[in-house]
Design a protein around this motif. Structure first.
Motif, short mmCIF file in Angstrom:
data_model
loop_
_atom_site.label_atom_id
_atom_site.label_comp_id
_atom_site.label_asym_id
_atom_site.label_seq_id
_atom_site.Cartn_x
_atom_site.Cartn_y
_atom_site.Cartn_z
N VAL A 1 97.99 -11.97 -15.13
CA VAL A 1 96.92 -12.55 -14.33
C VAL A 1 95.63 -11.94 -14.84
N LYS A 2 94.70 -12.81 -15.18
CA LYS A 2 93.43 -12.33 -15.72
C LYS A 2 92.31 -12.83 -14.83
N LYS A 3 91.48 -11.93 -14.39
CA LYS A 3 90.33 -12.26 -13.53
C LYS A 3 89.18 -12.66 -14.43
N ILE A 4 88.57 -13.80 -14.14
CA ILE A 4 87.41 -14.28 -14.87
C ILE A 4 86.19 -14.05 -14.01
N ASN A 5 85.25 -13.29 -14.54
CA ASN A 5 84.00 -13.03 -13.80
C ASN A 5 83.11 -14.26 -13.82
N ILE A 6 82.47 -14.51 -12.70
CA ILE A 6 81.55 -15.63 -12.57
C ILE A 6 80.13 -15.07 -12.62
N SER A 7 79.36 -15.60 -13.54
CA SER A 7 77.97 -15.14 -13.62
C SER A 7 77.03 -16.20 -13.06
N VAL A 8 75.96 -15.77 -12.48
CA VAL A 8 74.96 -16.67 -11.90
C VAL A 8 73.68 -16.49 -12.72
N PRO A 9 73.21 -17.55 -13.38
CA PRO A 9 71.97 -17.41 -14.15
C PRO A 9 70.77 -17.23 -13.22
N GLU A 10 69.82 -16.47 -13.68
CA GLU A 10 68.64 -16.19 -12.84
C GLU A 10 67.58 -17.25 -12.98
#
Length: 143
Positions: free
Chosen positions: A134-143
């Protein structure tokens, strides 16, 4: 008319190569030579993995007439008998026929060896235990 296959689903991404492989195998299977596939259960006490054995009936073929290779996740077994002009047949019912038999291998499958004995070619495949990941994918939010 458009052709629909299970691989055209939008949920199956990147399986187009597998579809082509399955089509190629379906076209090339004429039933010769006959074969068995058996599951050999592992000895858990000894820590052995489970393996599969493919056995082909190749009577009349010698070791030099057979070729076992792995190409792009496919086990390919080829047989070609060399014709010798030394024989004078009164009746010929056993053809010196060439063949090619293909088996698609799942990721991680390994060929451990091949043995020719009594007209039967046995190819052993090790099926290692699948690693559950199981691999967690980080979610990024552009500024």
């Amino acid at each position: 008319m458009t052709r629909t296959t299970p691989f055209t689903s939008p949920l199956l991404l990147g399986f187009d190569a597998m579809e082509k492989t399955l089509e190629r195998i379906a076209k090339g299977s004429d039933g010769y030579p006959p074969y068995n596939i058996e599951r050999i259960h592992r000895n858990e006490a000894a820590g052995e993995p489970e393996f599969l054995r493919i056995t082909l009936a190749v009577a009349g073929f010698s070791e030099e007439d057979l070729d076992v290779t792995i190409e792009e996740h496919q086990l390919i077994i080829r047989g070609r008998q060399s014709e010798t002009g030394e024989r004078d047949y009164l009746h010929r019912g056993i053809a010196a026929r060439q063949f090619q038999r293909m088996f698609v291998l799942a990721d991680g499958m390994q060929v451990s060896g091949a043995v020719l004995r009594n007209g039967l070619l046995s190819v052993d495949l090790i099926r290692p235990e699948p690693v559950r990941m199981v691999k967690k994918i980080n979610i990024s939010v552009p500024e």
